[in-house]
Design a protein around this motif. Structure first.
Motif, PDB file in Angstrom:
ATOM      1  N   GLU A  12       0.834  -1.211   0.000  1.00 18.75           N
ATOM      2  CA  GLU A  12       0.000   0.000   0.000  1.00 18.75           C
ATOM      3  C   GLU A  12       0.865   1.256   0.000  1.00 18.75           C
ATOM      4  O   GLU A  12       0.644   2.180  -0.790  1.00 18.75           O
ATOM      5  N   ASP A  13       1.866   1.284   0.881  1.00 17.45           N
ATOM      6  CA  ASP A  13       2.739   2.456   0.971  1.00 17.45           C
ATOM      7  C   ASP A  13       3.578   2.620  -0.297  1.00 17.45           C
ATOM      8  O   ASP A  13       3.743   3.724  -0.812  1.00 17.45           O
ATOM      9  N   GLN A  14       4.125   1.498  -0.772  1.00 16.53           N
ATOM     10  CA  GLN A  14       4.986   1.561  -1.945  1.00 16.53           C
ATOM     11  C   GLN A  14       4.195   1.964  -3.181  1.00 16.53           C
ATOM     12  O   GLN A  14       4.669   2.739  -4.013  1.00 16.53           O
TER      13      GLN A  14
ATOM     14  N   PRO B  44      11.171  -6.017  -5.615  1.00 17.11           N
ATOM     15  CA  PRO B  44      12.540  -5.950  -6.153  1.00 17.11           C
ATOM     16  C   PRO B  44      13.509  -6.797  -5.355  1.00 17.11           C
ATOM     17  O   PRO B  44      13.304  -7.051  -4.160  1.00 17.11           O
ATOM     18  N   LYS B  45      14.566  -7.239  -6.019  1.00 18.63           N
ATOM     19  CA  LYS B  45      15.589  -8.031  -5.361  1.00 18.63           C
ATOM     20  C   LYS B  45      16.231  -7.208  -4.242  1.00 18.63           C
ATOM     21  O   LYS B  45      16.455  -6.012  -4.362  1.00 18.63           O
TER      22      LYS B  45
ATOM     23  N   THR C 247       9.899   2.391 -14.189  1.00 19.27           N
ATOM     24  CA  THR C 247      10.887   2.572 -13.125  1.00 19.27           C
ATOM     25  C   THR C 247      10.310   2.277 -11.745  1.00 19.27           C
ATOM     26  O   THR C 247      11.036   2.393 -10.751  1.00 19.27           O
ATOM     27  N   LEU C 248       9.036   1.928 -11.665  1.00 16.79           N
ATOM     28  CA  LEU C 248       8.417   1.688 -10.366  1.00 16.79           C
ATOM     29  C   LEU C 248       8.924   0.384  -9.747  1.00 16.79           C
ATOM     30  O   LEU C 248       9.578  -0.419 -10.392  1.00 16.79           O
ATOM     31  N   SER C 249       8.604   0.191  -8.480  1.00 15.02           N
ATOM     32  CA  SER C 249       9.200  -0.909  -7.719  1.00 15.02           C
ATOM     33  C   SER C 249       8.641  -2.275  -8.076  1.00 15.02           C
ATOM     34  O   SER C 249       9.374  -3.252  -8.144  1.00 15.02           O
TER      35      SER C 249
END
Length: 745
Positions: free
Chosen positions: A164-166, A398-399, A658-660
């Motif tokens: 939610e935050d990301q 993401p890694k 470019t998003l996570s």
């Protein structure tokens, strides 16, 4: 519409502002009704959610704390002391319940070096997200006191809170990046500040108004956060594009010597018509998402349709009024070097790059078709290996992410699906001996095979005559082992046990079931959605241009660009080729919703360029130019607009790459690649090459379709334009029909 707006400038501008303010205000007062869980998922998962909703049962968010030591085992007093400290810390927050010690549940790893402290977070999902930070802080304090052990938390509330935050942070960053990017590109395109600001302002006001309209109607068709994000993405792209098409045509007509009123009238009848046709095409393409039967997709479809209609309305009404009011002041705030560059490119009829590309294409259209078509088919080839799936938690993040590391450690210590399958049982009498015997039989059969394992938890809700049975599955959650276990549970074990009791239903839910059902629904929706979109796009092109060849070419070229985008997606995100350049890695699959979503979006957006370019070609042909000369004139006169529009779209979509989260990266990169291919190889090479090969057959319409309405618009072109277009392709014999059309004009 354009003429009325130009004559009633104040009414059009203030009417638009009033519409935007009222829509936004009323939508804010009304609020948004969000899609429920039972609506958002298909199959048995939706049925299970509906049973729980009707019974008023809210499953609390479950959490686990991993206590792990390389030196100590669960039998050591020091290890037990840390477990007890975790229990006390979690309980002390006052925000948890149903806490279970591993010494009661035997939740130990095979080597007994790892243990799981399990509990639930109080409140529904929204409240749990508010409560979880305090619990995470309490666990972190225990970890800080025991550096020699691993003490980490993971669960539905903690991961949900991160997502939610990301998600909010990512989209806020995307919004703040996309708008300045679009503004900067438009400044380069127009060389003047006012002309650059105008499309962005109109696109943003269209987005604001559409957001209010969607909220107002959300009681009838529920909306979602995803719908708002997609609405911004598409609304900004098409809103800027539509204004760009219109504004560039008006400036071009003024430069050609027309007075302001005539220039606006021509822009309205030509670019305005292209905007209308393009908007209708996007709306039809997005309507195809209703055939998926999934509420989230229907919400995205509806939101996109509303914002596109609003953007079209703004481009056809308030934009002519603003241009009429501004007049030559639209060039205020000139950037000297950029403005001179724009004027030079206009004089060069498309710029040096496009001239260098187009000249050999028109001279050798067959070679250009073979080379460009072969290149795109090669790019699309990896599509044949595409594998779709609902990406797991580990694949989405993401890694190096802390939650992923914790999940991997839990998975290594406790093999099996991290989230169990949940059987939701509704019976006439949940406490009856027959149901109790059926549940015991189900547990025995589940543990007898090698596809499920314990502990199996049964929770009875006697007042509602509902029970939930949690059964851990083998596998990682979305691999073949988990899918086989789910199929065995649904098709063999439950029919042989619970469903033998009359009046009982027992759908299976959970993350594995949700992934399986969603993927099945997406796969089954592909054919009807693709067929609907392709068929209606073909009919729209046929009606708009009164040409069978143009309609077939439009569909074929769009399919080719979509296929190339699929190929790049598969190569990068599934096989990992070049993924490191995007800050990610190959995850072995494409998120199951991405291909269908990309198809409908791209098929709609690609028509922007196609309609705009072919409209100019047909316009030149109707004025008396030969097909070859009309193609040269149409491509060159639209090259700058198409390039600017494509760069804006690629930039906006590239931001999402470019998003996570992996699914957002896939969506952003897929859209950016497709638009880039469409605006360069498709529109700059394949379209003119194919139309050159077809010649006069481009305008073929069977007699039995002669009843189709004629929406074409012809304006007298300056002789200099015709001479420049003819000189670009060399002398060519004029056909008798062309001579008559020219004389008539």
């Amino acid at each position: 519409m354009g003429a009325w707006s130009a004559r009633h400038r104040k009414s059009a501008v203030f009417g638009w502002l009033l519409f935007v303010v009222l829509a936004a205000y009323l939508g804010g007062v009304h609020g948004s009704t969000q899609v429920t869980e039972s609506e958002s998922m298909p199959g048995q998962v939706a049925r299970a959610a509906k049973i729980l909703d009707e019974a008023g049962i809210k499953a609390p968010a479950s959490e686990s704390v991993l206590v792990q030591s390389a030196a100590l085992t669960a039998d050591d007093p020091a290890f037990r002391a840390v477990v007890d400290q975790v229990r006390a810390a979690v309980t002390g927050t006052g925000r948890t319940g149903d806490l279970r010690s591993p010494y009661d549940t035997q939740a130990f790893s095979a080597d007994r070096h790892s243990a799981l402290v399990q509990f639930t977070v109080t409140g529904d999902r929204e409240k749990a997200a508010e409560n979880i930070p305090a619990v995470l802080d309490a666990v972190a304090k225990v970890q800080a006191q025991h550096r020699d052990l691993t003490v980490e938390e993971l669960g539905e509330a903690s991961s949900g809170k991160w997502f939610e935050d990301q998600f909010a942070d990512d989209f806020q960053r995307a919004e703040w990046t996309a708008v300045p990017l679009a503004l900067g590109i438009l400044l380069i395109a127009f060389g003047a500040l006012v002309a650059a600001v105008l499309p962005v302002v109109l696109a943003l006001t269209a987005f604001v108004a559409a957001g209010g309209l969607v909220a107002l109607s959300s009681g009838l068709l529920h909306t979602s956060n995803d719908a708002s994000s997609v609405m911004l993405l598409v609304g900004l792209a098409v809103g800027v594009d539509y204004c760009l098409f219109y504004l560039r045509r008006e400036r071009e007509e003024r430069a050609a010597g027309h007075d302001a009123e005539t220039a606006l009238r021509i822009a309205a009848a030509t670019s305005g018509r292209a905007v209308l046709v393009s908007g209708v095409t996007v709306v039809v393409a997005m309507a195809g998402m209703f055939l998926t039967g999934i509420a989230d997709f229907q919400a995205m479809s509806y939101a996109t349709i509303v914002v596109v209609i609003t953007a079209v309305l703004g481009s056809l009404t308030v934009l002519p009024a603003l241009l009429s009011m501004l007049g030559d002041r639209v060039d205020k705030g000139k950037v000297p070097l950029l403005h001179r560059l724009r004027r030079a490119e206009t004089a060069a009829t498309g710029g040096r790059i496009w001239n260098a590309v187009l000249t050999p294409v028109l001279r050798r259209p067959l070679a250009a078709t073979v080379l460009a078509g072969g290149l795109l088919l090669g790019i699309a080839a990896p599509l044949l290996t595409m594998h779709t799936a609902n990406l797991t938690f580990q694949q989405q993040l993401p890694k190096g992410n802390a939650l992923v590391a914790t999940s991997e450690r839990i998975q290594a210590a406790f093999p099996g699906s991290p989230s169990p399958a949940t059987v939701v049982v509704r019976a006439t009498d949940i406490d009856s001996p027959a149901i109790s015997a059926a549940i015991e039989d189900l547990k025995a059969r589940a543990l007898a095979g090698n596809r499920m394992h314990g502990p199996i938890d049964v929770t009875l809700h006697s007042e509602q005559n509902v029970a939930t049975i949690d059964i851990p599955l083998r596998g990682s959650g979305n691999d073949s082992a988990s899918t086989d276990a789910l199929r065995t549970l649904r098709e063999d074990i439950i029919p042989a046990t619970l469903l033998k009791v009359p009046g009982t239903e027992a759908p299976v839910t959970g993350s594995t079931a949700g992934s399986h059902d969603f993927n099945e629904q997406m796969t089954g929706s592909m054919v009807p959605v693709f067929g609907f979109v392709v068929a209606f796009a073909f009919l729209l092109m046929l009606t708009s241009f009164r040409s069978l060849a143009v309609a077939v070419t439009a569909v074929a070229l769009n399919l080719l660009s979509v296929g190339a985008a699929y190929g790049v997606l598969t190569l990068v995100f599934q096989h990992g080729v070049g993924a490191s350049l995007l800050g990610t890695a190959g995850v072995g699959a494409i998120d199951s919703w991405v291909p269908l979503f990309l198809f409908v979006i791209l098929f709609g957006l690609s028509m922007d360029y196609h309609v705009f370019v072919v409209s100019r070609i047909k316009e030149g042909h109707d004025r008396g130019l030969s097909t070859q000369a009309a193609i040269a004139h149409g491509i060159r006169s639209t090259a700058g607009v198409v390039t600017s529009a494509a760069v804006i779209m690629v930039a906006v979509f590239g931001v999402f790459g470019t998003l996570s989260m992996q699914s957002m990266k896939q969506m952003g990169v897929g859209l950016a690649v497709a638009v880039l291919i469409d605006a360069t190889i498709i529109r700059g090479v394949l379209l003119p090459a194919v139309m050159s090969l077809l010649g006069e057959r481009n305008w073929y319409l069977p007699r039995w379709l002669g009843w189709l309405p004629d929406f074409s618009h012809t304006e007298p072109a300056p002789l200099a334009d015709r001479a420049a277009a003819a000189a670009a392709t060399g002398p060519e014999p004029e056909t008798e029909g062309a001579r008559h059309r020219r004389v008539g004009v």
